[in-house]
Write an enzyme that holds these catalytic residues in place. Sequence first.
Site, mmCIF file in Angstrom:
data_model
loop_
_atom_site.group_PDB
_atom_site.id
_atom_site.type_symbol
_atom_site.label_atom_id
_atom_site.label_comp_id
_atom_site.label_asym_id
_atom_site.label_seq_id
_atom_site.Cartn_x
_atom_site.Cartn_y
_atom_site.Cartn_z
ATOM 1 C CB SER A 162 46.443 39.572 47.873
ATOM 2 O OG SER A 162 45.146 39.446 48.431
ATOM 3 C CE1 TYR A 164 38.755 39.675 49.458
ATOM 4 C CE2 TYR A 164 40.327 37.955 48.911
ATOM 5 C CZ TYR A 164 39.071 38.332 49.324
ATOM 6 O OH TYR A 164 38.137 37.376 49.612
ATOM 7 C CG HIS A 165 43.784 36.729 50.288
ATOM 8 N ND1 HIS A 165 44.207 36.943 48.995
ATOM 9 C CD2 HIS A 165 42.923 35.682 50.225
ATOM 10 C CE1 HIS A 165 43.623 36.058 48.182
ATOM 11 N NE2 HIS A 165 42.834 35.291 48.901
ATOM 12 C CB THR A 215 39.244 34.241 51.860
ATOM 13 O OG1 THR A 215 40.080 33.501 50.977
ATOM 14 C CG2 THR A 215 40.082 35.336 52.481
ATOM 15 C CE LYS A 250 36.811 38.676 52.182
ATOM 16 N NZ LYS A 250 35.352 38.657 52.297
#
Length: 384
Positions: free
Chosen positions: A180, A182-183, A144, A186
Amino acid sequence: MKIVILGMDGYIGWPLALNQIMKGNQVCGIDNFSRRENVKEMGSQSATHILSMEERIKNLKHEFGNNIDFYKGDLLDAQFTDNVIKKFKPDIIVHLAEQPSAPYSMIDQEHNVYTHTNNVIGTLNLIHSMQRHSPNAHLIKLGTMGEYGYDPGLEIPEGFYEIEFRGKKAKVPYPRLAGSWYHWTKVHDSNNIMFACKLWGLKSTDIMQGIVYGTKTDELDDEKYNTRFDFDEAFGTAINRFCAQAVIGHPLTVHGLGGQTRGFLALNDSVQCISLLIDNPPADGEYRVVNQFDEQHSVMQLAKKVQYIGNKLGLNVEIKNKENPRKEAEEHYYKADHGILKSLGFSQTRKIDDEIEIMLKHLMKYKNRIEEKKHVIVKNIKWK
Ligand code: USQ
């Protein structure tokens, strides 16, 4: 070519599978259906009506023959992952099988740990299986743009940059400053894949993708092939949410002043980019990073576009700023390179304004399904 699509039941995985089958490639899909479950956990459903995987495969086989296989399973099950890669021996592995929502990962410790386990350990299992059974395959992994973060106020290159430090020069990974949990998963994946390429000579393209929007691709004309479309606070992204909100007359939920800027690209162009990467692998042992987006807008600019186009279509679209539940600056500098895909032949097929109109018209057919779940639009998941 033989292509494994991990996460084939998802928003991008499904249209990509259609695209590849129609190109005559052999596709093997894998999914654990966690997206369907996680959206249900949020109390929501896809706005578009989507078929079960069983029905989807049946329709595809009927129309395009037996060039498609599907296995339900989880990358966390190392034996399952190993068996699929060993049996299918893919030329290409497209890995889209991750928990994709930043807000979902921020709900609490459980959701953060789940996101880390699912994404980071799942990817580790995959690269070990690749090394054992398909070391020459090309791994295309969905990362991302958010890995770089939106804080440093510097231009963003594609993955690497040159620095000079105390008299010496080197090309090194550009700093990752994700915003975040989530990020960050990645970012961890990116580091692990970069190391696997160096250690085992695997080849991989790590896609730093911007926000994808839309309901249609060239292959998704028939409603029976619809891909999912989420609009709840966790799984809907800004532009898709704004369109769903416009359709039911809910004021557009702009966080803060809407000064955060992102790169965007239409679903059709996301599929086009992945297809180009499939056809243009990097060299053996190469870890290639591409930034995948085509237009850049602030959240408020987007909301105004949806308002303008929605009103033209006879909707009555209102914008309402709300306190930002995330830890984000009101405004920031944003300029990111995205030349590699263009050099491989990418050219935008859908402009954001045109796609918003197509999307609004399509979603109007599903107004009742959005109305039914309108309580999921504001859940106030906070960055704590
Ligand atoms: N936002 C609003 N109102 C909303 C929803 C979001 O103002 O109702 C704002 C957010 O505060 C943020 C921006 O819109 O400033 C983008 O939020 P988003 O939810 O659309 O996107 P994000 O959380 O960044 O994540 C999404 C996908 C993720 C992907 C990422 C690409 O869920 O899988 O990795 O976009 S990027 O944003 O480039 O990192």
